[in-house]
Write a protein that holds these residues in place. Structure first.
Motif, PDB file in Angstrom:
ATOM      1  N   LYS A 232      82.592  36.411  37.505  1.00 50.26           N
ATOM      2  CA  LYS A 232      84.030  36.595  37.367  1.00 50.26           C
ATOM      3  C   LYS A 232      84.498  36.171  35.976  1.00 50.26           C
ATOM      4  CE  LYS A 232      88.384  35.654  39.734  1.00 50.26           C
ATOM      5  NZ  LYS A 232      89.031  34.975  40.887  1.00 50.26           N
ATOM      6  N   ARG A 233      85.152  37.117  35.281  1.00 53.68           N
ATOM      7  CA  ARG A 233      85.695  36.897  33.937  1.00 53.68           C
ATOM      8  C   ARG A 233      84.633  36.332  32.990  1.00 53.68           C
ATOM      9  NH1 ARG A 233      90.994  37.761  33.952  1.00 53.68           N
ATOM     10  NH2 ARG A 233      91.384  36.665  32.003  1.00 53.68           N
ATOM     11  N   GLN A 234      83.421  36.821  33.133  1.00 52.98           N
ATOM     12  CA  GLN A 234      82.286  36.238  32.415  1.00 52.98           C
ATOM     13  C   GLN A 234      82.447  36.300  30.901  1.00 52.98           C
ATOM     14  OE1 GLN A 234      78.384  37.385  33.757  1.00 52.98           O
ATOM     15  NE2 GLN A 234      77.425  36.979  31.782  1.00 52.98           N
ATOM     16  N   ILE A 235      82.783  37.461  30.372  1.00 53.38           N
ATOM     17  CA  ILE A 235      82.838  37.598  28.915  1.00 53.38           C
ATOM     18  C   ILE A 235      83.941  36.729  28.333  1.00 53.38           C
ATOM     19  CG2 ILE A 235      83.361  39.213  27.041  1.00 53.38           C
ATOM     20  CD1 ILE A 235      81.837  41.340  28.596  1.00 53.38           C
ATOM     21  N   ARG A 236      85.092  36.705  28.957  1.00 56.53           N
ATOM     22  CA  ARG A 236      86.190  35.872  28.467  1.00 56.53           C
ATOM     23  C   ARG A 236      85.801  34.394  28.469  1.00 56.53           C
ATOM     24  NH1 ARG A 236      90.802  39.130  28.308  1.00 56.53           N
ATOM     25  NH2 ARG A 236      90.489  41.124  29.390  1.00 56.53           N
ATOM     26  N   ARG A 237      85.132  33.974  29.525  1.00 56.28           N
ATOM     27  CA  ARG A 237      84.730  32.566  29.619  1.00 56.28           C
ATOM     28  C   ARG A 237      83.623  32.243  28.619  1.00 56.28           C
ATOM     29  NH1 ARG A 237      83.290  32.097  35.726  1.00 56.28           N
ATOM     30  NH2 ARG A 237      83.095  29.863  35.306  1.00 56.28           N
ATOM     31  N   MET A 238      82.699  33.172  28.393  1.00 54.66           N
ATOM     32  CA  MET A 238      81.663  32.964  27.388  1.00 54.66           C
ATOM     33  C   MET A 238      82.285  32.789  26.007  1.00 54.66           C
ATOM     34  SD  MET A 238      78.810  35.801  28.589  1.00 54.66           S
ATOM     35  CE  MET A 238      77.717  35.529  27.180  1.00 54.66           C
ATOM     36  N   CYS A 239      83.255  33.644  25.700  1.00 52.64           N
ATOM     37  CA  CYS A 239      83.888  33.562  24.387  1.00 52.64           C
ATOM     38  C   CYS A 239      84.635  32.247  24.209  1.00 52.64           C
ATOM     39  CB  CYS A 239      84.836  34.751  24.199  1.00 52.64           C
ATOM     40  SG  CYS A 239      83.974  36.321  23.926  1.00 52.64           S
ATOM     41  N   GLU A 240      85.291  31.784  25.266  1.00 56.83           N
ATOM     42  CA  GLU A 240      86.002  30.500  25.187  1.00 56.83           C
ATOM     43  C   GLU A 240      85.048  29.363  24.853  1.00 56.83           C
ATOM     44  OE1 GLU A 240      87.949  30.069  28.908  1.00 56.83           O
ATOM     45  OE2 GLU A 240      89.476  31.605  28.505  1.00 56.83           O
ATOM     46  N   LEU A 241      83.829  29.423  25.385  1.00 54.58           N
ATOM     47  CA  LEU A 241      82.857  28.350  25.149  1.00 54.58           C
ATOM     48  C   LEU A 241      82.424  28.257  23.688  1.00 54.58           C
ATOM     49  CD1 LEU A 241      80.591  28.706  28.332  1.00 54.58           C
ATOM     50  CD2 LEU A 241      82.236  26.878  27.831  1.00 54.58           C
ATOM     51  N   VAL A 242      82.568  29.336  22.932  1.00 51.51           N
ATOM     52  CA  VAL A 242      82.183  29.303  21.514  1.00 51.51           C
ATOM     53  C   VAL A 242      83.410  29.386  20.606  1.00 51.51           C
ATOM     54  CG1 VAL A 242      79.875  30.216  21.935  1.00 51.51           C
ATOM     55  CG2 VAL A 242      81.753  31.806  21.494  1.00 51.51           C
ATOM     56  N   GLY A 243      84.590  29.123  21.162  1.00 51.40           N
ATOM     57  CA  GLY A 243      85.790  29.035  20.347  1.00 51.40           C
ATOM     58  C   GLY A 243      86.497  30.337  20.044  1.00 51.40           C
ATOM     59  N   LEU A 244      86.242  31.382  20.832  1.00 44.66           N
ATOM     60  CA  LEU A 244      86.895  32.668  20.617  1.00 44.66           C
ATOM     61  C   LEU A 244      87.910  32.944  21.728  1.00 44.66           C
ATOM     62  CD1 LEU A 244      83.847  34.933  19.686  1.00 44.66           C
ATOM     63  CD2 LEU A 244      85.498  33.900  18.107  1.00 44.66           C
ATOM     64  N   ARG A 245      88.898  33.766  21.402  1.00 42.75           N
ATOM     65  CA  ARG A 245      89.852  34.229  22.403  1.00 42.75           C
ATOM     66  C   ARG A 245      89.782  35.742  22.481  1.00 42.75           C
ATOM     67  NH1 ARG A 245      95.290  35.839  23.225  1.00 42.75           N
ATOM     68  NH2 ARG A 245      95.667  36.046  20.970  1.00 42.75           N
ATOM     69  N   VAL A 246      89.595  36.255  23.688  1.00 44.36           N
ATOM     70  CA  VAL A 246      89.500  37.704  23.885  1.00 44.36           C
ATOM     71  C   VAL A 246      90.904  38.299  23.925  1.00 44.36           C
ATOM     72  CG1 VAL A 246      88.809  39.530  25.482  1.00 44.36           C
ATOM     73  CG2 VAL A 246      87.300  37.564  25.093  1.00 44.36           C
ATOM     74  N   THR A 247      91.146  39.306  23.090  1.00 40.54           N
ATOM     75  CA  THR A 247      92.438  39.995  23.077  1.00 40.54           C
ATOM     76  C   THR A 247      92.343  41.406  23.637  1.00 40.54           C
ATOM     77  OG1 THR A 247      92.091  40.773  20.805  1.00 40.54           O
ATOM     78  CG2 THR A 247      93.195  38.644  21.103  1.00 40.54           C
ATOM     79  N   GLY A 248      91.135  41.886  23.875  1.00 35.66           N
ATOM     80  CA  GLY A 248      90.961  43.214  24.462  1.00 35.66           C
ATOM     81  C   GLY A 248      89.534  43.403  24.922  1.00 35.66           C
ATOM     82  N   LEU A 249      89.357  44.030  26.100  1.00 31.84           N
ATOM     83  CA  LEU A 249      88.003  44.211  26.647  1.00 31.84           C
ATOM     84  C   LEU A 249      87.926  45.577  27.317  1.00 31.84           C
ATOM     85  CD1 LEU A 249      85.929  41.549  28.568  1.00 31.84           C
ATOM     86  CD2 LEU A 249      85.959  43.924  29.316  1.00 31.84           C
ATOM     87  N   LYS A 250      86.914  46.336  26.935  1.00 32.49           N
ATOM     88  CA  LYS A 250      86.745  47.692  27.457  1.00 32.49           C
ATOM     89  C   LYS A 250      85.282  47.921  27.818  1.00 32.49           C
ATOM     90  CE  LYS A 250      87.696  52.510  26.146  1.00 32.49           C
ATOM     91  NZ  LYS A 250      88.237  53.367  25.057  1.00 32.49           N
ATOM     92  N   ARG A 251      85.021  48.327  29.059  1.00 40.07           N
ATOM     93  CA  ARG A 251      83.646  48.662  29.449  1.00 40.07           C
ATOM     94  C   ARG A 251      83.399  50.133  29.134  1.00 40.07           C
ATOM     95  NH1 ARG A 251      82.028  46.354  34.940  1.00 40.07           N
ATOM     96  NH2 ARG A 251      83.280  48.006  35.863  1.00 40.07           N
ATOM     97  N   VAL A 252      82.321  50.384  28.386  1.00 38.79           N
ATOM     98  CA  VAL A 252      82.067  51.748  27.908  1.00 38.79           C
ATOM     99  C   VAL A 252      80.802  52.370  28.491  1.00 38.79           C
ATOM    100  CG1 VAL A 252      83.336  51.380  25.764  1.00 38.79           C
ATOM    101  CG2 VAL A 252      80.882  50.865  25.848  1.00 38.79           C
TER     102      VAL A 252
END
Length: 279
Positions: free
Chosen positions: A235-255
């Motif tokens: 659940k919300r894996q990519i957003r949580r991964m990015c938070e762990l390395v100091g990033l904030r997700v502003t857009g996510l698209k599965r292609v």
């Protein structure tokens, strides 16, 4: 007295295990239909799911309708077990039913949930209808495609891109089964600074919910967008991964899911999975 008489000559003998305490089958009952909870052998429904014949729920339905043959014998009682290497075949009626099951690719917009409605947000399945079908789809909308249509995997409410909806338990198991190794590719717009160590951790070394994540493939797509390829979907894996390395997700698209790409499917529209496409 032998409760399992040998089958007539030329007829294959089914390798089914019976519960020792069960009563002997009647003269009109097949040994293949004897129920069991014995630990020897495997439940036929489990074997069918493991072999990709159908989901376990579908297997139970086919067994109850007498549409499953094990080593040449019809099985029609739930709980029947068989040897792990037993030959299992679906009747023609079951195969025809599977051929009619729809799998749909939807370009989900932001603001829709993948599954059932929640917190006032509509489920993505409401977007499936004749008016939102991709114009160039060679198959035209069939109302029966909506019955039992369910998402095979999730895409967060604030994410967009490729969402698979299916009536086919084989497809669902392939995409979200415990042993699934299907790749999912995402384009992720981020804010913040990411050094080489942070990028390395995104690829392998992070934990979520106290469990290590499977190795991923993460690389820069452009100066503010990362490309993620995952083989799991917490659940919300990519957003949580990015938070762990100091990033904030502003857009996510599965292609992409497996070999199936979002391509030129317009936002908010859908099409049927083509016969030549495989995940």
């Amino acid at each position: 007295m032998n409760d399992n008489p040998a089958p007539p000559p030329g007829r294959p003998k089914i390798r089914v295990v019976k519960r020792a305490a069960a009563p002997a089958p009647t003269a009109t009952a097949s040994a293949a239909t004897a129920p069991t909870t014995d630990n020897r052998g495997e439940r036929i429904s489990k074997l069918m799911a493991e072999r990709g014949l159908c989901s376990r729920r579908e297997a139970d339905a086919y067994i109850e309708r007498g549409l499953v043959f094990v080593d040449g014998e019809r099985v029609n009682q739930l709980g029947t077990r068989a040897a792990p290497d037993a030959v299992i075949v679906l009747a023609g009626e079951a195969k025809a039913q599977q051929a009619r099951q729809a799998t749909i690719l939807l370009h989900k917009p932001i603001g829709y949930v993948s599954g059932q409605a929640e917190d006032g947000h509509q489920p993505a399945v409401v977007l499936v209808g004749p008016r939102t079908q991709m114009e160039v789809d060679p198959q035209r909308f069939r109302p029966g495609s909506l019955q039992g249509l369910a998402p095979a995997g999730r895409l967060d409410i604030d994410s967009t891109g490729l969402l698979v909806l299916t009536q086919d338990g084989r497809v669902a198991r392939q995409l979200i089964g415990e042993d699934s190794a299907i790749e999912k590719e995402y384009l992720v717009r981020v804010e913040g600074r990411l050094d080489e160590r942070g990028l390395a951790l995104l690829n392998h070394g992070l934990e979520l919910d106290g469990k290590p994540l499977k190795p991923a493939k993460v690389s820069w797509q452009n100066e503010d967008q990362l490309r993620f390829v995952l083989k799991e979907g917490k659940k919300r894996q990519i957003r949580r991964m990015c938070e762990l390395v100091g990033l904030r997700v502003t857009g996510l698209k599965r292609v992409r899911i497996g070999k199936v790409k979002l391509g030129d499917l317009p936002l908010g529209q859908w099409r049927y999975l083509r016969e030549d496409e495989r995940f």
